[in-house]
Design a protein around this motif. Structure first.
Motif, PDB file in Angstrom:
ATOM      1  N   ALA A 130     -14.970  17.500  -2.010  1.00 10.18           N
ATOM      2  CA  ALA A 130     -15.070  16.951  -0.655  1.00 10.18           C
ATOM      3  C   ALA A 130     -13.850  17.347   0.171  1.00 10.18           C
ATOM      4  CB  ALA A 130     -15.202  15.432  -0.712  1.00 10.18           C
ATOM      5  N   GLY A 131     -12.674  17.378  -0.464  1.00 13.27           N
ATOM      6  CA  GLY A 131     -11.468  17.810   0.228  1.00 13.27           C
ATOM      7  C   GLY A 131     -11.547  19.268   0.653  1.00 13.27           C
ATOM      8  N   LEU A 132     -12.127  20.111  -0.215  1.00 17.34           N
ATOM      9  CA  LEU A 132     -12.326  21.515   0.136  1.00 17.34           C
ATOM     10  C   LEU A 132     -13.237  21.643   1.351  1.00 17.34           C
ATOM     11  CD1 LEU A 132     -12.913  23.119  -3.394  1.00 17.34           C
ATOM     12  CD2 LEU A 132     -10.837  23.285  -2.009  1.00 17.34           C
ATOM     13  N   PHE A 133     -14.307  20.857   1.358  1.00 11.54           N
ATOM     14  CA  PHE A 133     -15.259  20.925   2.476  1.00 11.54           C
ATOM     15  C   PHE A 133     -14.614  20.441   3.776  1.00 11.54           C
ATOM     16  CE2 PHE A 133     -18.539  19.928  -1.061  1.00 11.54           C
ATOM     17  CZ  PHE A 133     -18.466  21.237  -1.514  1.00 11.54           C
ATOM     18  N   VAL A 134     -13.775  19.420   3.673  1.00 13.39           N
ATOM     19  CA  VAL A 134     -13.054  18.952   4.864  1.00 13.39           C
ATOM     20  C   VAL A 134     -12.135  20.056   5.381  1.00 13.39           C
ATOM     21  CG1 VAL A 134     -11.324  17.319   5.721  1.00 13.39           C
ATOM     22  CG2 VAL A 134     -13.188  16.501   4.270  1.00 13.39           C
ATOM     23  N   GLY A 135     -11.463  20.733   4.462  1.00  5.56           N
ATOM     24  CA  GLY A 135     -10.608  21.845   4.865  1.00  5.56           C
ATOM     25  C   GLY A 135     -11.394  22.928   5.604  1.00  5.56           C
ATOM     26  N   MET A 136     -12.599  23.202   5.131  1.00  2.51           N
ATOM     27  CA  MET A 136     -13.449  24.191   5.803  1.00  2.51           C
ATOM     28  C   MET A 136     -13.847  23.729   7.197  1.00  2.51           C
ATOM     29  SD  MET A 136     -13.989  26.968   3.971  1.00  2.51           S
ATOM     30  CE  MET A 136     -15.611  27.624   4.357  1.00  2.51           C
ATOM     31  N   LEU A 137     -14.045  22.435   7.389  1.00  3.97           N
ATOM     32  CA  LEU A 137     -14.384  21.911   8.713  1.00  3.97           C
ATOM     33  C   LEU A 137     -13.304  22.258   9.739  1.00  3.97           C
ATOM     34  CD1 LEU A 137     -15.769  18.331   7.920  1.00  3.97           C
ATOM     35  CD2 LEU A 137     -17.070  20.309   8.689  1.00  3.97           C
ATOM     36  N   VAL A 142      -9.547  21.899 -14.023  1.00  3.41           N
ATOM     37  CA  VAL A 142      -9.288  22.885 -12.971  1.00  3.41           C
ATOM     38  C   VAL A 142      -9.359  24.299 -13.529  1.00  3.41           C
ATOM     39  CG1 VAL A 142      -7.616  23.722 -11.274  1.00  3.41           C
ATOM     40  CG2 VAL A 142      -7.875  21.263 -11.659  1.00  3.41           C
ATOM     41  N   PHE A 143      -8.742  24.528 -14.671  1.00  4.07           N
ATOM     42  CA  PHE A 143      -8.732  25.867 -15.264  1.00  4.07           C
ATOM     43  C   PHE A 143     -10.141  26.354 -15.588  1.00  4.07           C
ATOM     44  CE2 PHE A 143      -8.295  28.954 -18.723  1.00  4.07           C
ATOM     45  CZ  PHE A 143      -7.347  29.806 -18.200  1.00  4.07           C
ATOM     46  N   MET A 144     -10.989  25.431 -16.029  1.00  5.20           N
ATOM     47  CA  MET A 144     -12.363  25.786 -16.385  1.00  5.20           C
ATOM     48  C   MET A 144     -13.310  25.754 -15.189  1.00  5.20           C
ATOM     49  SD  MET A 144     -12.128  26.550 -19.521  1.00  5.20           S
ATOM     50  CE  MET A 144     -13.860  26.700 -19.959  1.00  5.20           C
ATOM     51  N   ALA A 145     -12.786  25.456 -13.994  1.00  2.88           N
ATOM     52  CA  ALA A 145     -13.578  25.439 -12.754  1.00  2.88           C
ATOM     53  C   ALA A 145     -14.740  24.455 -12.826  1.00  2.88           C
ATOM     54  CB  ALA A 145     -14.082  26.842 -12.421  1.00  2.88           C
ATOM     55  N   PHE A 146     -14.481  23.268 -13.385  1.00  3.21           N
ATOM     56  CA  PHE A 146     -15.486  22.215 -13.404  1.00  3.21           C
ATOM     57  C   PHE A 146     -15.582  21.581 -12.008  1.00  3.21           C
ATOM     58  CE2 PHE A 146     -14.418  21.667 -18.172  1.00  3.21           C
ATOM     59  CZ  PHE A 146     -15.327  22.646 -18.507  1.00  3.21           C
ATOM     60  N   GLU A 147     -16.545  20.680 -11.842  1.00  2.00           N
ATOM     61  CA  GLU A 147     -16.834  20.120 -10.517  1.00  2.00           C
ATOM     62  C   GLU A 147     -16.343  18.671 -10.386  1.00  2.00           C
ATOM     63  OE1 GLU A 147     -18.025  21.781  -8.052  1.00  2.00           O
ATOM     64  OE2 GLU A 147     -18.785  23.603  -9.001  1.00  2.00           O
ATOM     65  N   HIS A 148     -15.453  18.453  -9.424  1.00  3.32           N
ATOM     66  CA  HIS A 148     -14.902  17.123  -9.170  1.00  3.32           C
ATOM     67  C   HIS A 148     -15.243  16.745  -7.742  1.00  3.32           C
ATOM     68  CE1 HIS A 148     -11.686  14.178  -8.206  1.00  3.32           C
ATOM     69  NE2 HIS A 148     -11.757  13.869  -9.484  1.00  3.32           N
ATOM     70  N   VAL A 149     -15.988  15.665  -7.562  1.00  2.20           N
ATOM     71  CA  VAL A 149     -16.578  15.376  -6.259  1.00  2.20           C
ATOM     72  C   VAL A 149     -15.540  15.120  -5.169  1.00  2.20           C
ATOM     73  CG1 VAL A 149     -16.870  12.880  -6.675  1.00  2.20           C
ATOM     74  CG2 VAL A 149     -18.408  14.067  -5.096  1.00  2.20           C
ATOM     75  N   VAL A 150     -14.426  14.477  -5.491  1.00  9.28           N
ATOM     76  CA  VAL A 150     -13.407  14.206  -4.469  1.00  9.28           C
ATOM     77  C   VAL A 150     -12.641  15.479  -4.131  1.00  9.28           C
ATOM     78  CG1 VAL A 150     -11.394  12.827  -3.849  1.00  9.28           C
ATOM     79  CG2 VAL A 150     -13.213  11.812  -5.227  1.00  9.28           C
ATOM     80  N   TYR A 151     -12.283  16.252  -5.134  1.00  7.45           N
ATOM     81  CA  TYR A 151     -11.635  17.550  -4.901  1.00  7.45           C
ATOM     82  C   TYR A 151     -12.535  18.439  -4.049  1.00  7.45           C
ATOM     83  CZ  TYR A 151     -10.515  22.424  -6.115  1.00  7.45           C
ATOM     84  OH  TYR A 151     -10.255  23.774  -6.079  1.00  7.45           O
ATOM     85  N   LEU A 183     -26.628  22.529   3.371  1.00  5.58           N
ATOM     86  CA  LEU A 183     -27.489  22.118   2.254  1.00  5.58           C
ATOM     87  C   LEU A 183     -26.749  22.312   0.933  1.00  5.58           C
ATOM     88  CD1 LEU A 183     -31.037  23.460   3.241  1.00  5.58           C
ATOM     89  CD2 LEU A 183     -30.240  21.084   3.181  1.00  5.58           C
ATOM     90  N   GLY A 184     -25.971  23.376   0.854  1.00  7.55           N
ATOM     91  CA  GLY A 184     -25.165  23.607  -0.341  1.00  7.55           C
ATOM     92  C   GLY A 184     -24.101  22.541  -0.528  1.00  7.55           C
ATOM     93  N   VAL A 185     -23.492  22.114   0.579  1.00  6.73           N
ATOM     94  CA  VAL A 185     -22.497  21.037   0.522  1.00  6.73           C
ATOM     95  C   VAL A 185     -23.150  19.751   0.016  1.00  6.73           C
ATOM     96  CG1 VAL A 185     -21.047  19.512   1.923  1.00  6.73           C
ATOM     97  CG2 VAL A 185     -20.986  21.990   2.302  1.00  6.73           C
ATOM     98  N   LEU A 186     -24.313  19.415   0.566  1.00  4.48           N
ATOM     99  CA  LEU A 186     -25.020  18.202   0.136  1.00  4.48           C
ATOM    100  C   LEU A 186     -25.394  18.284  -1.336  1.00  4.48           C
ATOM    101  CD1 LEU A 186     -26.347  15.487   0.866  1.00  4.48           C
ATOM    102  CD2 LEU A 186     -28.406  16.782   1.487  1.00  4.48           C
ATOM    103  N   LYS A 187     -25.892  19.434  -1.767  1.00  7.29           N
ATOM    104  CA  LYS A 187     -26.249  19.634  -3.181  1.00  7.29           C
ATOM    105  C   LYS A 187     -25.041  19.413  -4.074  1.00  7.29           C
ATOM    106  CE  LYS A 187     -26.436  23.876  -4.497  1.00  7.29           C
ATOM    107  NZ  LYS A 187     -26.853  25.299  -4.650  1.00  7.29           N
ATOM    108  N   ASN A 188     -23.928  19.982  -3.694  1.00 11.84           N
ATOM    109  CA  ASN A 188     -22.723  19.857  -4.512  1.00 11.84           C
ATOM    110  C   ASN A 188     -22.245  18.417  -4.584  1.00 11.84           C
ATOM    111  OD1 ASN A 188     -19.578  19.829  -4.772  1.00 11.84           O
ATOM    112  ND2 ASN A 188     -20.236  21.779  -5.659  1.00 11.84           N
ATOM    113  N   ILE A 189     -22.176  17.735  -3.435  1.00 13.19           N
ATOM    114  CA  ILE A 189     -21.688  16.359  -3.405  1.00 13.19           C
ATOM    115  C   ILE A 189     -22.575  15.456  -4.262  1.00 13.19           C
ATOM    116  CG2 ILE A 189     -21.415  14.311  -1.952  1.00 13.19           C
ATOM    117  CD1 ILE A 189     -19.141  16.213  -1.592  1.00 13.19           C
ATOM    118  N   VAL A 190     -23.890  15.575  -4.115  1.00 10.55           N
ATOM    119  CA  VAL A 190     -24.819  14.694  -4.841  1.00 10.55           C
ATOM    120  C   VAL A 190     -24.715  14.899  -6.342  1.00 10.55           C
ATOM    121  CG1 VAL A 190     -27.254  14.223  -5.298  1.00 10.55           C
ATOM    122  CG2 VAL A 190     -26.450  14.436  -2.939  1.00 10.55           C
ATOM    123  N   PHE A 191     -24.784  16.132  -6.784  1.00  9.99           N
ATOM    124  CA  PHE A 191     -24.841  16.373  -8.235  1.00  9.99           C
ATOM    125  C   PHE A 191     -23.461  16.329  -8.895  1.00  9.99           C
ATOM    126  CE2 PHE A 191     -28.933  18.028  -6.801  1.00  9.99           C
ATOM    127  CZ  PHE A 191     -29.770  17.326  -7.674  1.00  9.99           C
TER     128      PHE A 191
END
Length: 276
Positions: A220-227, A209-218, A237-245
């Motif tokens: 996805a939760g952010l994206f749900v919050g935005m919904l 978290v401190f290093m701002a790495f990418e965690h797919v479930v975390y 497209l950015g959401v899809l890119k993030n989830i996939v990679f």
């Protein structure tokens, strides 16, 4: 008179064999629940998503309320706050996709689970994690917990992860995120005392978290919050890119670099009875 060389075998080098055996047994229980008690497995997966979403909001609250203080200290406080989510998940035996990447890959190596079952487990677990976030934010909108400052921080974070990040960046950060998460979990499995388990689990999460790495479930939760709070600001497209990679990176970091590596150094593929 020379010193006699100790008589050692390859098996003597399996320093974390007991931990690996415990992982194999745990995956067998996960598979049994998945096929014979699907609703219970889904609820356990939903609980993980729910807990991570709670701690995400807790972290946003800390960062916004302490805004103006030393940025590094505030980020570290937020990282510790979020780490409580994974501690709760592991100690309550809830089901989280990214930790299952390590667990199931160990079982795949020893051939105690087949690829079809592994992929189905990943799919159901991820869906459950996302549904848990939906339940949490569906409740949140009826409260006044989310302040304008928290919403701004949420939007800024999501924009950084979707629009401003390249797929290569997301992939590499995804590898690092789940490497640290699962090395913490793997070490925690070697302890029986709850406080020590919690310490090593949280340390791995704090780093990611401190290093701002990418965690797919975390993420996805952010994206749900935005919904629920700012759907117009989402770049799909950015959401899809993030989830996939992030998904691929998390699997490499947790499944390959931790799960496969520790399975390999703790026995042969024929250690356990082959799954029929």
């Amino acid at each position: 008179m020379g010193i006699q060389k100790p008589n050692k075998t390859v098996a003597d080098s399996f320093s974390t064999r007991e931990t690996v055996e415990g992982i194999v047994g745990s995956v067998a229980m996960k598979e049994t629940m998945l096929y014979k008690s699907f609703s219970r497995y889904l609820v356990k997966a939903m609980m993980s998503g729910f807990l991570l979403a709670i701690c995400t909001i807790f972290m946003l609250g800390i960062k916004t309320q302490f805004a103006g203080s030393l940025p590094g200290v505030v980020n570290l406080m937020g990282a510790f706050a979020f780490s409580l989510g994974l501690v709760f998940i592991v100690l309550t035996h809830s089901e989280l996709l990214t930790s299952n990447f390590m667990f199931v890959t160990v079982a795949l190596f020893f051939r105690t689970i087949n690829l079809k079952s592994a992929l189905w487990l990943f799919t159901v677990c991820f869906i459950g994690n996302i549904l848990g976030a939906f339940v949490f934010f569906g409740m949140m909108v009826w409260s006044n917990i989310m302040t304008p400052e928290m919403l701004e921080a949420l939007t800024k974070t999501v924009t950084s992860k979707t629009v401003e990040s390249t797929w290569q960046t997301i992939l590499v950060k995804g590898i690092f995120a789940n490497f640290f998460i699962n090395i913490g979990i793997f070490i925690s499995l070697q302890f029986k005392e709850g406080l020590m388990k919690a310490f090593f689990i949280s340390i791995g999460v704090v780093i990611f978290v401190f290093m701002a790495f990418e965690h797919v479930v975390y993420n996805a939760g952010l994206f749900v919050g935005m919904l629920f709070y700012n759907i117009d600001a989402l770049n799909w497209l950015g959401v899809l890119k993030n989830i996939v990679f992030a998904y691929i990176g998390n699997y490499i970091g947790g499944g390959i670099l931790i799960g496969l590596m520790y399975a390999f150094v703790n026995g042969s593929r024929d250690t356990f009875k082959l799954k029929k």
